[in-house]
Design a protein around this motif. Sequence first.
Motif, PDB file in Angstrom:
ATOM      1  N   THR A  44       0.811  -1.125   0.151  1.00 46.04           N
ATOM      2  CA  THR A  44       0.173   0.002  -0.025  1.00 46.04           C
ATOM      3  C   THR A  44       0.896   1.230  -0.061  1.00 46.04           C
ATOM      4  OG1 THR A  44      -1.616  -1.253   1.424  1.00 46.04           O
ATOM      5  CG2 THR A  44      -1.859   1.220   1.334  1.00 46.04           C
ATOM      6  N   LEU A  45       0.569   2.161  -0.925  1.00 45.97           N
ATOM      7  CA  LEU A  45       1.437   3.389  -0.979  1.00 45.97           C
ATOM      8  C   LEU A  45       0.287   4.436  -0.614  1.00 45.97           C
ATOM      9  CD1 LEU A  45       3.133   2.683  -4.432  1.00 45.97           C
ATOM     10  CD2 LEU A  45       4.145   2.491  -2.115  1.00 45.97           C
ATOM     11  N   VAL A  46       0.679   5.437   0.083  1.00 47.04           N
ATOM     12  CA  VAL A  46      -0.128   6.345   0.460  1.00 47.04           C
ATOM     13  C   VAL A  46       0.620   7.931   0.462  1.00 47.04           C
ATOM     14  CG1 VAL A  46      -1.058   7.684   2.591  1.00 47.04           C
ATOM     15  CG2 VAL A  46      -0.931   5.018   2.431  1.00 47.04           C
ATOM     16  N   ASN A  47      -0.290   8.785  -0.520  1.00 46.67           N
ATOM     17  CA  ASN A  47       0.029  10.206  -0.841  1.00 46.67           C
ATOM     18  C   ASN A  47      -1.144  10.931  -0.241  1.00 46.67           C
ATOM     19  OD1 ASN A  47       1.462  12.351  -1.576  1.00 46.67           O
ATOM     20  ND2 ASN A  47       0.927  11.909  -3.750  1.00 46.67           N
ATOM     21  N   GLY A  48      -0.781  11.659   0.914  1.00 42.76           N
ATOM     22  CA  GLY A  48      -1.865  12.465   1.432  1.00 42.76           C
ATOM     23  C   GLY A  48      -3.214  11.558   1.807  1.00 42.76           C
ATOM     24  N   ASP A  49      -4.290  11.880   1.196  1.00 42.86           N
ATOM     25  CA  ASP A  49      -5.549  11.164   1.240  1.00 42.86           C
ATOM     26  C   ASP A  49      -5.768   9.907   0.139  1.00 42.86           C
ATOM     27  OD1 ASP A  49      -6.098  12.671   3.384  1.00 42.86           O
ATOM     28  OD2 ASP A  49      -7.485  14.111   2.162  1.00 42.86           O
ATOM     29  N   GLU A  50      -4.753   9.927  -0.581  1.00 35.50           N
ATOM     30  CA  GLU A  50      -4.601   8.781  -1.784  1.00 35.50           C
ATOM     31  C   GLU A  50      -3.857   7.476  -1.168  1.00 35.50           C
ATOM     32  OE1 GLU A  50      -4.759  10.525  -5.974  1.00 35.50           O
ATOM     33  OE2 GLU A  50      -3.315  11.543  -5.210  1.00 35.50           O
ATOM     34  N   ARG A  51      -4.550   6.460  -1.800  1.00 34.94           N
ATOM     35  CA  ARG A  51      -4.010   5.121  -1.499  1.00 34.94           C
ATOM     36  C   ARG A  51      -3.958   4.375  -2.835  1.00 34.94           C
ATOM     37  NH1 ARG A  51      -3.503   3.884   4.006  1.00 34.94           N
ATOM     38  NH2 ARG A  51      -4.653   5.099   5.241  1.00 34.94           N
ATOM     39  N   LEU A  52      -2.859   3.857  -2.972  1.00 34.77           N
ATOM     40  CA  LEU A  52      -2.628   2.667  -4.074  1.00 34.77           C
ATOM     41  C   LEU A  52      -2.481   1.448  -3.341  1.00 34.77           C
ATOM     42  CD1 LEU A  52      -0.433   4.315  -6.529  1.00 34.77           C
ATOM     43  CD2 LEU A  52      -2.712   4.033  -6.804  1.00 34.77           C
ATOM     44  N   TRP A  53      -3.284   0.242  -3.834  1.00 29.37           N
ATOM     45  CA  TRP A  53      -2.823  -0.873  -3.476  1.00 29.37           C
ATOM     46  C   TRP A  53      -2.184  -1.808  -4.717  1.00 29.37           C
ATOM     47  CZ3 TRP A  53      -7.258   1.377  -1.635  1.00 29.37           C
ATOM     48  CH2 TRP A  53      -7.068   1.914  -0.225  1.00 29.37           C
ATOM     49  N   LEU A  54      -1.073  -2.056  -4.580  1.00 33.23           N
ATOM     50  CA  LEU A  54      -0.288  -2.826  -5.758  1.00 33.23           C
ATOM     51  C   LEU A  54      -0.105  -4.335  -5.297  1.00 33.23           C
ATOM     52  CD1 LEU A  54       2.460  -0.054  -6.307  1.00 33.23           C
ATOM     53  CD2 LEU A  54       0.429  -0.184  -7.578  1.00 33.23           C
ATOM     54  N   TRP A  55      -0.248  -5.000  -6.361  1.00 36.54           N
ATOM     55  CA  TRP A  55      -0.206  -6.262  -6.247  1.00 36.54           C
ATOM     56  C   TRP A  55       1.164  -6.894  -6.986  1.00 36.54           C
ATOM     57  CZ3 TRP A  55      -5.172  -9.685  -7.300  1.00 36.54           C
ATOM     58  CH2 TRP A  55      -6.087  -9.272  -6.546  1.00 36.54           C
ATOM     59  N   TYR A  56       1.770  -7.818  -6.380  1.00 33.45           N
ATOM     60  CA  TYR A  56       3.050  -8.313  -6.920  1.00 33.45           C
ATOM     61  C   TYR A  56       3.238  -9.850  -6.577  1.00 33.45           C
ATOM     62  CZ  TYR A  56       5.382  -7.653  -2.350  1.00 33.45           C
ATOM     63  OH  TYR A  56       5.610  -7.676  -1.297  1.00 33.45           O
ATOM     64  N   ILE A  57       4.010 -10.399  -7.412  1.00 35.30           N
ATOM     65  CA  ILE A  57       4.487 -11.822  -6.979  1.00 35.30           C
ATOM     66  C   ILE A  57       5.921 -11.937  -6.538  1.00 35.30           C
ATOM     67  CG2 ILE A  57       4.936 -14.253  -7.898  1.00 35.30           C
ATOM     68  CD1 ILE A  57       2.839 -13.540 -10.203  1.00 35.30           C
ATOM     69  N   PRO A  58       6.088 -11.862  -5.217  1.00 36.18           N
ATOM     70  CA  PRO A  58       7.459 -11.778  -4.714  1.00 36.18           C
ATOM     71  C   PRO A  58       8.654 -12.381  -5.232  1.00 36.18           C
ATOM     72  CG  PRO A  58       6.000 -12.030  -2.875  1.00 36.18           C
ATOM     73  CD  PRO A  58       5.216 -12.510  -4.218  1.00 36.18           C
ATOM     74  N   LYS A  59       8.506 -13.609  -5.717  1.00 37.04           N
ATOM     75  CA  LYS A  59       9.667 -14.377  -6.454  1.00 37.04           C
ATOM     76  C   LYS A  59       9.930 -13.696  -7.878  1.00 37.04           C
ATOM     77  CE  LYS A  59       7.142 -18.135  -8.628  1.00 37.04           C
ATOM     78  NZ  LYS A  59       7.072 -17.856  -9.934  1.00 37.04           N
ATOM     79  N   ASN A  60       8.988 -13.503  -8.488  1.00 31.77           N
ATOM     80  CA  ASN A  60       9.178 -12.849  -9.752  1.00 31.77           C
ATOM     81  C   ASN A  60      10.078 -11.233  -9.726  1.00 31.77           C
ATOM     82  OD1 ASN A  60       7.862 -15.051 -10.541  1.00 31.77           O
ATOM     83  ND2 ASN A  60       6.333 -13.872 -11.488  1.00 31.77           N
ATOM     84  N   VAL A  61       9.296 -10.455  -8.655  1.00 36.08           N
ATOM     85  CA  VAL A  61      10.224  -9.158  -8.479  1.00 36.08           C
ATOM     86  C   VAL A  61      11.446  -9.208  -7.934  1.00 36.08           C
ATOM     87  CG1 VAL A  61       9.704  -7.216  -7.133  1.00 36.08           C
ATOM     88  CG2 VAL A  61       7.796  -8.001  -8.129  1.00 36.08           C
ATOM     89  N   TRP A  62      11.821  -9.984  -7.064  1.00 34.01           N
ATOM     90  CA  TRP A  62      12.886 -10.576  -6.511  1.00 34.01           C
ATOM     91  C   TRP A  62      13.959 -10.861  -7.544  1.00 34.01           C
ATOM     92  CZ3 TRP A  62      15.850  -9.808  -2.238  1.00 34.01           C
ATOM     93  CH2 TRP A  62      16.798 -10.428  -2.075  1.00 34.01           C
ATOM     94  N   ASN A  63      13.323 -11.615  -8.524  1.00 34.22           N
ATOM     95  CA  ASN A  63      14.389 -12.257  -9.801  1.00 34.22           C
ATOM     96  C   ASN A  63      14.509 -10.988 -10.678  1.00 34.22           C
ATOM     97  OD1 ASN A  63      14.577 -14.990  -8.773  1.00 34.22           O
ATOM     98  ND2 ASN A  63      12.837 -15.557 -10.001  1.00 34.22           N
ATOM     99  N   LYS A  64      13.746 -10.030 -10.752  1.00 38.77           N
ATOM    100  CA  LYS A  64      13.879  -9.044 -11.600  1.00 38.77           C
ATOM    101  C   LYS A  64      15.106  -7.869 -11.133  1.00 38.77           C
ATOM    102  CE  LYS A  64      11.327  -5.251 -13.892  1.00 38.77           C
ATOM    103  NZ  LYS A  64      10.113  -4.469 -14.109  1.00 38.77           N
ATOM    104  N   PHE A  65      14.868  -7.611  -9.578  1.00 36.68           N
ATOM    105  CA  PHE A  65      15.635  -6.575  -9.141  1.00 36.68           C
ATOM    106  C   PHE A  65      16.839  -7.112  -8.270  1.00 36.68           C
ATOM    107  CE2 PHE A  65      11.242  -4.729  -9.682  1.00 36.68           C
ATOM    108  CZ  PHE A  65      11.704  -3.475 -10.254  1.00 36.68           C
ATOM    109  N   SER A  66      16.993  -8.473  -8.023  1.00 30.96           N
ATOM    110  CA  SER A  66      18.074  -8.847  -7.656  1.00 30.96           C
ATOM    111  C   SER A  66      19.413  -8.927  -8.267  1.00 30.96           C
ATOM    112  CB  SER A  66      17.885 -10.513  -7.243  1.00 30.96           C
ATOM    113  OG  SER A  66      19.024 -11.042  -6.884  1.00 30.96           O
ATOM    114  N   LEU A  67      20.469  -8.363  -7.483  1.00 25.64           N
ATOM    115  CA  LEU A  67      21.709  -7.926  -8.041  1.00 25.64           C
ATOM    116  C   LEU A  67      22.500  -9.369  -8.384  1.00 25.64           C
ATOM    117  CD1 LEU A  67      22.853  -5.228  -5.519  1.00 25.64           C
ATOM    118  CD2 LEU A  67      21.782  -4.966  -7.959  1.00 25.64           C
ATOM    119  N   LYS A  68      22.088 -10.521  -7.958  1.00 24.34           N
ATOM    120  CA  LYS A  68      22.662 -11.853  -8.008  1.00 24.34           C
ATOM    121  C   LYS A  68      21.997 -12.247  -9.390  1.00 24.34           C
ATOM    122  CE  LYS A  68      23.486 -12.837  -3.417  1.00 24.34           C
ATOM    123  NZ  LYS A  68      23.261 -13.720  -2.214  1.00 24.34           N
ATOM    124  N   GLN A  69      22.598 -11.841 -10.631  1.00 18.90           N
ATOM    125  CA  GLN A  69      21.866 -12.468 -11.920  1.00 18.90           C
ATOM    126  C   GLN A  69      22.900 -12.981 -12.633  1.00 18.90           C
ATOM    127  OE1 GLN A  69      19.110 -10.114 -13.821  1.00 18.90           O
ATOM    128  NE2 GLN A  69      18.489  -8.973 -11.809  1.00 18.90           N
TER     129      GLN A  69
END
Length: 69
Positions: A44-69
């Motif tokens: 959940t990201l909050v900016n004042g009164d606005e909220r965003l709920w972002l979904w993600y798959i942890p293993k896929n995001v980890w593989n994308k951003f991990s420095l161990k590639q």
Amino acid sequence: MILEDILQDNFMEYREVYKKADEKGMTKNEVKAEKDKLGIKTITLVNGDERLWLWYIPKNVWNKFSLKQ
């Protein structure tokens, strides 16, 4: 799995996930069941009164951003 195809290795706003899943013929109950099965997480990201709920798959995001590639 349809949600894995939709999310891939990105973060996506939950309403967009439901919209794309609906276009592929999934019901809300099917989305919720697949979300649990895949281990999809929400951030959940909050900016004042606005909220965003972002979904993600942890293993896929980890593989994308991990420095161990």
